[in-house]
Design an enzyme around this catalytic site. Structure first.
Site, PDB file in Angstrom:
ATOM      1  N   HIS A  52       8.817   3.952  15.533  1.00 38.78           N
ATOM      2  CA  HIS A  52       8.110   5.141  15.061  1.00 38.78           C
ATOM      3  C   HIS A  52       8.812   5.771  13.848  1.00 38.78           C
ATOM      4  O   HIS A  52      10.025   6.004  13.876  1.00 38.78           O
ATOM      5  CB  HIS A  52       8.016   6.175  16.192  1.00 38.78           C
ATOM      6  CG  HIS A  52       7.172   7.356  15.837  1.00 38.78           C
ATOM      7  ND1 HIS A  52       5.799   7.340  15.907  1.00 38.78           N
ATOM      8  CD2 HIS A  52       7.507   8.591  15.369  1.00 38.78           C
ATOM      9  CE1 HIS A  52       5.330   8.502  15.518  1.00 38.78           C
ATOM     10  NE2 HIS A  52       6.345   9.285  15.187  1.00 38.78           N
ATOM     11  N   HIS A  99      10.815  16.398  19.665  1.00 39.63           N
ATOM     12  CA  HIS A  99      11.786  16.830  18.665  1.00 39.63           C
ATOM     13  C   HIS A  99      11.830  18.353  18.586  1.00 39.63           C
ATOM     14  O   HIS A  99      10.875  19.045  18.955  1.00 39.63           O
ATOM     15  CB  HIS A  99      11.501  16.219  17.286  1.00 39.63           C
ATOM     16  CG  HIS A  99      10.124  16.445  16.757  1.00 39.63           C
ATOM     17  ND1 HIS A  99       9.012  15.798  17.231  1.00 39.63           N
ATOM     18  CD2 HIS A  99       9.671  17.249  15.765  1.00 39.63           C
ATOM     19  CE1 HIS A  99       7.938  16.163  16.582  1.00 39.63           C
ATOM     20  NE2 HIS A  99       8.302  17.064  15.681  1.00 39.63           N
ATOM     21  N   HIS A 157       8.994  20.426  20.839  1.00 38.58           N
ATOM     22  CA  HIS A 157       7.627  20.000  21.131  1.00 38.58           C
ATOM     23  C   HIS A 157       7.549  18.490  21.011  1.00 38.58           C
ATOM     24  O   HIS A 157       8.437  17.833  20.461  1.00 38.58           O
ATOM     25  CB  HIS A 157       6.611  20.692  20.225  1.00 38.58           C
ATOM     26  CG  HIS A 157       6.506  20.108  18.849  1.00 38.58           C
ATOM     27  ND1 HIS A 157       7.370  20.427  17.836  1.00 38.58           N
ATOM     28  CD2 HIS A 157       5.635  19.205  18.330  1.00 38.58           C
ATOM     29  CE1 HIS A 157       7.026  19.763  16.744  1.00 38.58           C
ATOM     30  NE2 HIS A 157       5.982  19.004  17.017  1.00 38.58           N
TER      31      HIS A 157
END
Length: 387
Positions: free
Chosen positions: A263, A300, A336
């Site tokens: 990612h 993160h 979040h």
């Protein structure tokens, strides 16, 4: 945008005599930003652009703050903003700080009776619904779904819409908006690894020229006030210009995504920047191809920036119950990440069709009354595991 553009008639050397067919002088204007240190253009008018006949009125348009200090993750239902006929009246500021404002608008009619100039901020206008023509004194740009329109501060413009069904996502930036520095060489040219290049930028090619005297209403925004000023000559009296300071268009569909085996972080999606915020484009792309990859983003911490996502179209794999036209705000200071089940659902997926615009600000955003009206009130609880 740091590259040169020329349109219309200009003299061979700046600040020299440039005469009309009748022998009189065209009126030169230096149109620059950041004093004499930023990008600028030299513009040539039929008439002196300084002829104000009357200041009709002055009124405030500053947003009303509902939460000056916000720590709640919010989901705003942007399509609940009601359409209004007038372009300026339709603009509703939902989030703001001293550097920028985030605005939703659903204008139904073109600007007919006035011109507009924002002296406070550059405007980045994203076209979610609708098509038409941005008309400016430095040339016109056709626009459609998915276009970013970058209108530098001080540009006098009108917007013509083709239909009544229009939805705009607007970022007003009190700091100049540029392309990302890391994607440019020391001359300003976009580098080979940039996700877009100069060919993707649409510059004004149609210079609308009016040689008219009369009374022309220009609504000028300064320090969150609107000044209605009547000028003695048509604002679109430019015969030519050259330089680096002009409006342009860029389609989100021309953004080429950067992907990897695992990612990739949000900066690979960056499209614009200031020294106070960044704007990113999330577009359809292939997913990560490591055999053990998790395509959904990891959790993160938003320690230094507020994150705003405007959902445009497609399937938003990291979020549950998200619809087009909604805005999520994840404020600085809290963690979040993907909603429950999103990481597991993403494993094995090979591509995403999501389309979204992200704005990360380096100062906290205040929530306005117009913004709070759009909140569903429960989004911050959407990460709870069901028992």
């Amino acid at each position: 945008m740091p590259f040169y553009h020329k349109l219309g008639k200009i003299p061979p050397k700046r600040h020299t005599q440039f005469r009309k067919p009748d022998g009189s002088l065209y009126s030169e204007q230096l149109f620059g930003t950041v004093g004499f240190d930023g990008m600028y253009s030299n513009i040539y008018h039929e008439y002196r652009p300084t002829q104000v006949k009357e200041i009709v009125k002055q009124y405030k348009v500053a947003p009303k703050i509902a939460r000056a200090n916000n720590m709640e993750s919010l989901r705003l239902k942007g399509f609940n903003v009601k359409p209004e006929k007038d372009y300026l009246s339709s603009r509703k500021t939902v989030l703001t700080n001293s550097d920028c404002s985030i605005i939703l608008a659903a204008p139904q009619e073109s600007q007919k009776d006035y011109f507009y100039k924002n002296t406070d901020a550059d405007e980045l206008i994203f076209i979610h619904k609708g098509s038409g023509k941005l008309r400016t004194f430095l040339g016109n740009l056709d626009f459609k779904y998915g276009d970013y329109l970058l209108v530098p501060r001080g540009i006098i413009y009108k917007i013509d819409f083709d239909t009544e069904d229009n939805r705009l996502f607007i970022v007003e930036s009190r700091r100049p908006i540029y392309t990302p520095k890391r994607y440019r060489n020391w001359f300003g040219q976009l580098l080979e690894h940039s996700p877009f290049c100069e060919r993707d930028i649409r510059k004004p090619q149609e210079l609308e020229h009016h040689d008219e005297k009369g009374e022309f209403l220009v609504k000028v925004k300064k320090q969150d006030d609107i000044f209605e000023m009547v000028y003695a000559t048509h604002p679109f009296d430019v015969v030519g210009y050259d330089g680096y300071n002009f409006p342009y268009a860029f389609s989100i569909h021309d953004f080429e995504p950067i992907t990897g085996r695992i990612h990739q972080p949000p900066p690979v999606h960056q499209t614009f920047e200031t020294d106070a915020m960044v704007v990113c484009s999330f577009v359809p792309r292939l997913y990560d191809y490591h055999p053990d990859s998790i395509p959904a983003p990891y959790n993160h911490s938003n320690i230094d920036s507020d994150e705003v996502l405007y959902y445009v179209d497609g399937d938003f794999m990291s979020r549950n119950d998200i619809e087009a036209g909604q805005i999520t705000l994840h404020p600085a200071g809290i963690v979040h990440g993907p909603h429950p089940g999103a990481a597991e659902r993403s494993i094995g997926k090979t591509e995403t069709e999501e389309l979204a615009v992200m704005v990360d600000t380096f100062k906290p955003l205040q929530v306005t009354e117009d913004g709070l009206k759009l909140s569903d009130g429960t989004y911050y609880q959407s990460w709870l595991e069901k028992e």
